[in-house]
Scaffold this motif. Structure first.
Motif, PDB file in Angstrom:
ATOM      1  N   UNK A  81     -43.427  13.919 -40.951  1.00 53.52           N
ATOM      2  CA  UNK A  81     -44.070  13.385 -42.158  1.00 53.52           C
ATOM      3  C   UNK A  81     -45.576  13.654 -42.124  1.00 53.52           C
ATOM      4  N   UNK A  82     -46.212  13.459 -40.963  1.00 50.68           N
ATOM      5  CA  UNK A  82     -47.655  13.694 -40.840  1.00 50.68           C
ATOM      6  C   UNK A  82     -47.997  15.173 -41.028  1.00 50.68           C
ATOM      7  N   UNK A 156     -42.951  20.616 -47.774  1.00 44.26           N
ATOM      8  CA  UNK A 156     -41.586  20.083 -47.734  1.00 44.26           C
ATOM      9  C   UNK A 156     -40.749  20.657 -46.591  1.00 44.26           C
ATOM     10  N   UNK A 157     -41.187  21.764 -45.957  1.00 51.12           N
ATOM     11  CA  UNK A 157     -40.426  22.246 -44.796  1.00 51.12           C
ATOM     12  C   UNK A 157     -40.534  21.252 -43.646  1.00 51.12           C
ATOM     13  N   UNK A 158     -41.569  20.410 -43.663  1.00 52.20           N
ATOM     14  CA  UNK A 158     -41.711  19.347 -42.655  1.00 52.20           C
ATOM     15  C   UNK A 158     -41.187  18.013 -43.175  1.00 52.20           C
ATOM     16  N   UNK A 159     -41.492  17.695 -44.437  1.00 50.55           N
ATOM     17  CA  UNK A 159     -41.074  16.408 -44.995  1.00 50.55           C
ATOM     18  C   UNK A 159     -39.558  16.276 -45.073  1.00 50.55           C
ATOM     19  N   UNK A 162     -37.530  14.148 -42.501  1.00 47.66           N
ATOM     20  CA  UNK A 162     -37.504  12.674 -42.511  1.00 47.66           C
ATOM     21  C   UNK A 162     -36.163  12.138 -43.016  1.00 47.66           C
ATOM     22  N   UNK A 163     -35.692  12.553 -44.214  1.00 43.08           N
ATOM     23  CA  UNK A 163     -34.371  12.045 -44.654  1.00 43.08           C
ATOM     24  C   UNK A 163     -33.210  12.527 -43.788  1.00 43.08           C
ATOM     25  N   UNK A 165     -33.547  12.843 -40.379  1.00 38.59           N
ATOM     26  CA  UNK A 165     -33.656  12.125 -39.103  1.00 38.59           C
ATOM     27  C   UNK A 165     -33.247  10.656 -39.211  1.00 38.59           C
ATOM     28  N   UNK A 166     -33.505  10.017 -40.343  1.00 41.21           N
ATOM     29  CA  UNK A 166     -33.222   8.573 -40.478  1.00 41.21           C
ATOM     30  C   UNK A 166     -31.740   8.257 -40.254  1.00 41.21           C
ATOM     31  N   UNK A 167     -30.783   8.962 -40.914  1.00 42.10           N
ATOM     32  CA  UNK A 167     -29.366   8.674 -40.636  1.00 42.10           C
ATOM     33  C   UNK A 167     -28.972   8.948 -39.185  1.00 42.10           C
ATOM     34  N   UNK A 168     -29.638   9.938 -38.549  1.00 41.32           N
ATOM     35  CA  UNK A 168     -29.334  10.233 -37.139  1.00 41.32           C
ATOM     36  C   UNK A 168     -29.756   9.063 -36.260  1.00 41.32           C
ATOM     37  N   UNK A 169     -30.950   8.512 -36.501  1.00 43.15           N
ATOM     38  CA  UNK A 169     -31.437   7.354 -35.740  1.00 43.15           C
ATOM     39  C   UNK A 169     -30.466   6.174 -35.903  1.00 43.15           C
ATOM     40  N   UNK A 170     -30.099   5.879 -37.166  1.00 42.96           N
ATOM     41  CA  UNK A 170     -29.202   4.750 -37.440  1.00 42.96           C
ATOM     42  C   UNK A 170     -27.818   5.000 -36.839  1.00 42.96           C
TER      43      UNK A 170
END
Length: 493
Positions: A81-82, A156-159, A162-163, A165-170
């Motif tokens: 994200x950064x 957006x190649x970096x952003x 984020x969507x 990675x979040x399901x992977x973490x959960x």
């Protein structure tokens, strides 16, 4: 389901190694820097990953593999994200370093957790699912990166991480709750770590800044080179004498492992550098969009995916060293095919070496891993895998810096030679002026044509050198002794 989530974590890390390659011209344009400076986005990530990989074993032993995995994937999402929010090259490189540090442990830890949650009889199937992410991500990366750069913006190649990675973490937190590995208090080789970071950082900065600073005529480059050499020597001496080294260099005493690692570093470094140069050339000189360049690069994974399942059977019939030798020579042959490229080359002429190269890649990686791990003691396997990963990643970063410098210099020299032997320039200038161009516009048009031709010739020279280097890499594998015939094919590095 847990196996799929872990494989997806590995997928986005490998994806991030290739997704930025086709977007370098867009990133450079967006941040108002040169394309060669834009390659720092690639090398900074690779160097950070290379430094962090040897630390993975210590981190997992000290804090637990699951805990470190969750921290790493969360950090990867944060730094992604950064990166997308960066407004300058300095900020982007800094956050790419953070992304690399967090991404480094994910590949080995995803393997560790997969083997922990699956019963032994299903390990080969679990590793096969994991390995497919390694070969499919390089196909998807250039296409996704090119399409995003052309249709949205490079951020957006970096952003987009984020969507993902979040399901992977959960998913990992919910599905692997009881899979934590035992922990114990482990001493950390602080001095070894500092020496490692210093020499790798100094050497990489020397390579990245060298072209802009006119190499060793610059005091800054001389200081960086001396710093890298001194700290590298100190690192080697310290690690060989330290009781708990951060990188156990003693494993290099095994001739088979040393030969395989050397072959891996030379072969992968040369191969990876071409992955960086080709999309830049296609976009800056051939008029390709980032999406079109992405499709050219994606062909490199097609035959790799198709041929990889056949390699274990071939390893039962043939000496693995022969497979590696043929694989690297084949990649060298594909590099030699590129010496016939020109500004008139069609999409398929450019794509064909990429497509054929996949066969060589499939014969290169799996047998090479088997040779290297067969040469070491069982208790040294984790250490050996870490060093091979470190060497492979570092070789890719260093080769990228060296090759882009050589490519730019070669293109400039070939352009200068063409200017001195130019025929019909005055006639072309008159023709353009008759079509409505001013004298200055006609001169600029001719200069652009000559520059494009010069860079094309410089590109063919680069791949001629790469073909020779790959022949050397192929020969080094014969230093290794033949692995035992009952050695099972190993998962890739």
């Amino acid at each position: 389901m847990a196996g799929f989530v872990l494989a997806m974590a590995n997928f986005i890390v490998v994806l991030d190694l290739t997704i930025a390659n086709v977007s370098v011209p867009h990133i450079a344009g967006g941040l108002a820097v040169s394309v060669s400076s834009g390659t720092w986005v690639i090398t900074s990530y690779a160097v950070a990953e290379a430094i962090c990989v040897p630390l993975t074993g210590w981190l997992a032993g000290r804090f637990g593999a699951l805990r470190v995995f969750l921290f790493s994937i969360s950090g990867f999402a944060l730094f992604s994200a950064l990166c997308g929010l960066s407004g300058s090259l300095g900020m982007l490189v800094l956050f790419r370093l953070g992304q690399g540090f967090c991404g480094g442990p994910l590949m080995p830890l995803s393997q560790t957790l997969l083997l922990r949650i699956f019963p032994k009889e299903m390990h080969s199937r679990a590793m096969a699912m994991w390995a497919m992410t390694v070969v499919t991500a390089p196909i998807a990366g250039p296409i996704i990166g090119g399409w995003i750069s052309d249709n949205w913006s490079w951020e957006w190649i970096f952003l987009i991480n984020v969507p993902l990675a979040i399901p992977i973490v959960l998913g990992v937190a919910a599905l692997l709750r009881g899979a934590e590995t035992p922990t114990r208090k482990l001493p950390i080789d602080t001095i070894g770590l500092l020496l490692l970071v210093t020499w790798v950082g100094a050497f990489q900065m020397m390579l990245d800044l060298g072209r802009e600073e006119d190499w060793f005529s610059s005091t800054k480059i001389v200081i960086l080179a001396c710093t890298g050499a001194i700290f590298f020597a100190a690192f080697v001496i310290w690690e060989l004498t330290e009781k708990h080294p951060i990188v156990d260099l003693k494993v290099l005493r095994h001739k088979g492992f040393s030969a395989a690692t050397l072959s891996l570093m030379i072969g992968f470094g040369t191969y990876f550098a071409s992955v960086v140069v080709i999309p830049q050339w296609l976009q800056t000189s051939m008029g390709y969009t980032a999406t079109e360049a992405g499709f050219v690069m994606a062909f490199g994974g097609v035959l790799a995916v198709a041929a990889s399942p056949l390699v274990p059977a071939l390893m039962q019939k043939f000496d693995p060293r022969l497979l590696v030798f043929v694989g690297i020579l084949w990649i060298g042959f594909c590099s030699w095919m590129r010496t016939y490229w020109s500004t008139d080359s069609t999409f398929w002429i450019v794509s064909m070496p990429q497509l054929l190269q996949g066969l060589g890649v499939s014969l290169f990686f799996v047998p090479l891993t088997t040779i290297s791990l067969a040469a070491v003691n069982i208790e040294e396997t984790a250490t050996a895998s870490g060093i091979a990963n470190f060497g492979r990643t570092l070789a890719g970063a260093l080769a990228t810096a060296l090759v882009t410098t050589y490519w730019n210099d070669s293109g400039r020299m070939d352009t200068a030679e063409m200017v001195g032997t130019l025929n019909g320039a005055e006639q072309l200038s008159n023709t353009l002026q008759q079509q409505g161009f001013s004298a200055e516009q006609a001169a600029a048009t001719i200069a652009q044509i000559v520059q494009q031709q010069g860079l094309a010739v410089g590109t063919t020279h680069l791949f001629g050198v790469a073909a020779i280097v790959l022949v050397v890499a192929a020969m080094t594998i014969w230093i290794a002794p033949r692995p035992p015939k009952d050695m099972k094919p190993q998962a890739g590095h």
